[in-house]
Design a protein around this motif. Sequence first.
Motif, PDB file in Angstrom:
ATOM      1  N   ARG A   6       5.795   0.286   4.420  1.00 44.45           N
ATOM      2  CA  ARG A   6       5.754   1.123   5.631  1.00 44.45           C
ATOM      3  C   ARG A   6       4.509   2.001   5.680  1.00 44.45           C
ATOM      4  NH1 ARG A   6      11.105   3.177   4.996  1.00 44.45           N
ATOM      5  NH2 ARG A   6      12.502   1.404   5.181  1.00 44.45           N
ATOM      6  N   GLN A   7       3.650   1.868   4.709  1.00 45.64           N
ATOM      7  CA  GLN A   7       2.385   2.611   4.735  1.00 45.64           C
ATOM      8  C   GLN A   7       1.531   2.057   5.881  1.00 45.64           C
ATOM      9  OE1 GLN A   7       0.947   4.975   2.606  1.00 45.64           O
ATOM     10  NE2 GLN A   7       2.828   5.224   1.394  1.00 45.64           N
ATOM     11  N   PRO A   8       1.000   2.927   6.751  1.00 45.56           N
ATOM     12  CA  PRO A   8       0.192   2.424   7.880  1.00 45.56           C
ATOM     13  C   PRO A   8      -0.924   1.490   7.405  1.00 45.56           C
ATOM     14  CG  PRO A   8       0.502   4.806   8.021  1.00 45.56           C
ATOM     15  CD  PRO A   8       1.148   4.382   6.747  1.00 45.56           C
ATOM     16  N   ARG A   9      -1.538   1.856   6.278  1.00 47.06           N
ATOM     17  CA  ARG A   9      -2.651   1.038   5.787  1.00 47.06           C
ATOM     18  C   ARG A   9      -2.159  -0.355   5.360  1.00 47.06           C
ATOM     19  NH1 ARG A   9      -7.758   3.668   5.781  1.00 47.06           N
ATOM     20  NH2 ARG A   9      -6.679   5.470   4.915  1.00 47.06           N
ATOM     21  N   PHE A  10      -0.942  -0.399   4.818  1.00 54.85           N
ATOM     22  CA  PHE A  10      -0.404  -1.693   4.398  1.00 54.85           C
ATOM     23  C   PHE A  10      -0.086  -2.554   5.627  1.00 54.85           C
ATOM     24  CE2 PHE A  10       2.975  -4.665   3.360  1.00 54.85           C
ATOM     25  CZ  PHE A  10       2.438  -5.292   2.252  1.00 54.85           C
ATOM     26  N   VAL A  11       0.447  -1.908   6.664  1.00 50.44           N
ATOM     27  CA  VAL A  11       0.748  -2.645   7.906  1.00 50.44           C
ATOM     28  C   VAL A  11      -0.557  -3.243   8.460  1.00 50.44           C
ATOM     29  CG1 VAL A  11       1.657  -2.431  10.256  1.00 50.44           C
ATOM     30  CG2 VAL A  11       2.768  -1.188   8.367  1.00 50.44           C
ATOM     31  N   ALA A  12      -1.616  -2.437   8.413  1.00 53.19           N
ATOM     32  CA  ALA A  12      -2.912  -2.943   8.885  1.00 53.19           C
ATOM     33  C   ALA A  12      -3.395  -4.092   7.991  1.00 53.19           C
ATOM     34  CB  ALA A  12      -3.927  -1.803   8.889  1.00 53.19           C
ATOM     35  N   LEU A  13      -3.140  -3.954   6.697  1.00 58.97           N
ATOM     36  CA  LEU A  13      -3.565  -5.012   5.769  1.00 58.97           C
ATOM     37  C   LEU A  13      -2.810  -6.321   6.044  1.00 58.97           C
ATOM     38  CD1 LEU A  13      -3.985  -2.986   2.480  1.00 58.97           C
ATOM     39  CD2 LEU A  13      -5.605  -4.704   3.279  1.00 58.97           C
ATOM     40  N   THR A  14      -1.560  -6.195   6.435  1.00 58.61           N
ATOM     41  CA  THR A  14      -0.781  -7.398   6.739  1.00 58.61           C
ATOM     42  C   THR A  14      -1.424  -8.143   7.916  1.00 58.61           C
ATOM     43  OG1 THR A  14       1.129  -6.133   6.066  1.00 58.61           O
ATOM     44  CG2 THR A  14       1.584  -8.217   7.124  1.00 58.61           C
ATOM     45  N   ALA A  15      -1.822  -7.373   8.910  1.00 61.81           N
ATOM     46  CA  ALA A  15      -2.489  -8.003  10.063  1.00 61.81           C
ATOM     47  C   ALA A  15      -3.812  -8.622   9.620  1.00 61.81           C
ATOM     48  CB  ALA A  15      -2.720  -6.964  11.151  1.00 61.81           C
ATOM     49  N   LEU A  16      -4.509  -7.898   8.776  1.00 66.64           N
ATOM     50  CA  LEU A  16      -5.789  -8.398   8.262  1.00 66.64           C
ATOM     51  C   LEU A  16      -5.575  -9.693   7.461  1.00 66.64           C
ATOM     52  CD1 LEU A  16      -8.733  -7.503   8.248  1.00 66.64           C
ATOM     53  CD2 LEU A  16      -8.265  -6.155   6.196  1.00 66.64           C
ATOM     54  N   GLU A  59     -13.881  -5.833   3.408  1.00 65.75           N
ATOM     55  CA  GLU A  59     -12.996  -5.034   4.256  1.00 65.75           C
ATOM     56  C   GLU A  59     -11.599  -4.903   3.609  1.00 65.75           C
ATOM     57  OE1 GLU A  59     -13.058  -3.198   6.693  1.00 65.75           O
ATOM     58  OE2 GLU A  59     -11.171  -3.284   7.805  1.00 65.75           O
ATOM     59  N   VAL A  60     -11.101  -6.020   3.091  1.00 69.20           N
ATOM     60  CA  VAL A  60      -9.784  -5.986   2.430  1.00 69.20           C
ATOM     61  C   VAL A  60      -9.850  -5.067   1.215  1.00 69.20           C
ATOM     62  CG1 VAL A  60      -8.081  -7.357   1.144  1.00 69.20           C
ATOM     63  CG2 VAL A  60      -9.104  -8.282   3.229  1.00 69.20           C
ATOM     64  N   GLN A  61     -10.906  -5.224   0.435  1.00 64.39           N
ATOM     65  CA  GLN A  61     -11.021  -4.388  -0.765  1.00 64.39           C
ATOM     66  C   GLN A  61     -11.052  -2.905  -0.381  1.00 64.39           C
ATOM     67  OE1 GLN A  61     -14.512  -3.462  -3.344  1.00 64.39           O
ATOM     68  NE2 GLN A  61     -13.731  -5.175  -4.540  1.00 64.39           N
ATOM     69  N   LEU A 327      -0.056 -11.896   0.942  1.00 64.69           N
ATOM     70  CA  LEU A 327      -0.195 -13.354   1.070  1.00 64.69           C
ATOM     71  C   LEU A 327       1.043 -14.113   0.603  1.00 64.69           C
ATOM     72  CD1 LEU A 327      -3.926 -13.764  -0.120  1.00 64.69           C
ATOM     73  CD2 LEU A 327      -3.050 -13.274   2.172  1.00 64.69           C
ATOM     74  N   GLY A 328       1.980 -13.385  -0.014  1.00 56.87           N
ATOM     75  CA  GLY A 328       3.252 -14.017  -0.410  1.00 56.87           C
ATOM     76  C   GLY A 328       3.157 -14.911  -1.640  1.00 56.87           C
ATOM     77  N   LEU A 329       2.154 -14.674  -2.483  1.00 55.51           N
ATOM     78  CA  LEU A 329       1.989 -15.501  -3.694  1.00 55.51           C
ATOM     79  C   LEU A 329       2.620 -14.756  -4.872  1.00 55.51           C
ATOM     80  CD1 LEU A 329      -1.760 -16.450  -3.072  1.00 55.51           C
ATOM     81  CD2 LEU A 329       0.304 -17.628  -2.275  1.00 55.51           C
ATOM     82  N   LYS A 330       3.801 -15.170  -5.274  1.00 54.63           N
ATOM     83  CA  LYS A 330       4.612 -14.326  -6.161  1.00 54.63           C
ATOM     84  C   LYS A 330       4.624 -14.761  -7.612  1.00 54.63           C
ATOM     85  CE  LYS A 330       7.220 -12.787  -2.267  1.00 54.63           C
ATOM     86  NZ  LYS A 330       8.218 -13.174  -1.315  1.00 54.63           N
ATOM     87  N   SER A 331       3.588 -15.469  -7.997  1.00 55.33           N
ATOM     88  CA  SER A 331       3.512 -15.904  -9.390  1.00 55.33           C
ATOM     89  C   SER A 331       2.076 -15.689  -9.858  1.00 55.33           C
ATOM     90  CB  SER A 331       3.907 -17.378  -9.434  1.00 55.33           C
ATOM     91  OG  SER A 331       3.414 -18.023 -10.560  1.00 55.33           O
TER      92      SER A 331
END
Length: 546
Positions: A6-16, A59-61, A327-331
């Motif tokens: 729920r962090q605004p920055r994380f929400v933006a990262l998800t879109a990114l 940008e992601v970093q 990215l959903g890579l859980k391993s």
Amino acid sequence: MTPLHRQPRFVALTALGEQEAETTLAERFAQDPERFARFSVAFGEHMRVDMSRQAWSAEVQAQLCALAHDMKLGEGIERLFGDNCLNHTEGRAVLHTALRMPANAVVVHQGENVVPAVQAELERIQGFCERVHSGVWRGYTGQTITDVVNIGIGGSDLGPAMVTEALLPYQDKGIRAHFVSNMDGAQLGAVLSNLNPARTLFVVSSKTFTTDETMTNAQAAKAWLLAASSDDAAVARHFVAVSTNLEAVRSFGIDEASMFRFWDWVGGRFSLWAAIGLPIALAVGFERFEQLLAGAHAMDKHLCDTPFEQNIPVLLALLSIWNINVLGLKSEGVFPYSQQLKRFPAFLQQLNMESNGKGVNNAGEPVEHATGPLVWGEVGTNGQHAFFQLLHQGSVVVPAEFIGFVRSAYPYPEHLRKLLANMLAQAQAMAFGKSREQIEQELAAEGLSNDAIAHLAPYKVMPGNRPSTVILCDELTPYNLGALIAMYEHKTFVQGWLWNINSFDQWGVELGKKLAARLIDDLATGTTSGHDSATNGLLAQIKAWS
Ligand code: F6P
């Protein structure tokens, strides 16, 4: 703290993340000739961590580093090095970094500087090692000690076992180290069958000194010794303990003078720097053990003093948050290109999975996003001939961490060249793959018919675009190894901070221990009822076959 998702920055990262997914690694490298320089970070003069083949951009970093600031990671790091109660569910401080501080450092815990006690215990370890190495410490027949058997499990085994093996070329003290952990007599039996009781020293390592595997193995080892010497006094010459539990050590029959202690503010999986490292010091010498501590301390300083953009453990943790949560890579696969690091994946599994395999946050609420990844691995090149097929063409994408060393202690330069080439090749193949077009051209050049090419080409396509990090060191020295381990400790801590979980407890292991205690009784008495039907059925089958 507002949860990660729920962090605004994380929400933006998800879109990114969705946007970034449109660019492949091959395209990233084609667009930016400086990509390696931009995304690889040096640690002093001995280590370089190349994160350029991860699916991220500048940008992601930048956004990930900003997220870490938003989530007050700086405060978290400060707490890790100060008087804290980070392990709040066990009511304990987390201060393993104090174990590798210089003697003049000050780390206050409950009003007291803990560093002098740490240094005093290190001096005891040093003195003991010198007595064993010089032959002052002898067994019950008056012969010197040639073999040390560490009996412990989890953090009281994996760290010292991994480090001792990693530093094999430094084992020049005339001591062979062995490790017994499993509740399977096969392991103890195999180790003891090659040993002479008169020249064997047992180090019983257990923070709690109640762990069933360790106590069972230690009692059996004691019986083995007494079968040879038939004098109870021999135990004092052949058993020392490493623990925080003096009473339990005494009641096992080990004198306080032969006990090396550590403190409840050292978690089991962070304890190799404390007296749990005794077998390391016995095998490679105390000076090398000190170098290991120095390397870890240098990484501690790097964590504290380096901006997030250049901070290796922080970047590795942020990358793993990016891979897992966006990215959903859980391993995560870890592949040391070093036979000496054979036990490293197992060590890392406890470090990361016992720390971050949590589903409840620091406020006692269920976590609503993914936490600790599945960590696994094997030494290269063995893994290449086993499961790398899945890494390259499987439907699951596994971010990989390759660890390599430029110099070797062994006189096989050709092996080393080929080993390093293989590591680089795997990272290349994962990132860039091979297109259908390239495959078709190759098959045509081999003279295959069009039909044969059409049939074979789809199977040979290498999709690429699979992320990896390369950790390159100049040599597997005690110093570098200390830094490498501390780097992973801090990566684990930073992940846990951002997921807002307690990385320092391990309640999930308790239920199995309790259930086993009852089942041990049932097996002894032949009881086959009182459980679920599957357990009852298996108890009956065991009884029939026993
Ligand atoms: O059961 C898990 C665990 O508590 C680990 O956290 C720990 O490293 C291991 O068992 C061994 O514990 P001890 O050192 O107390 O024997």
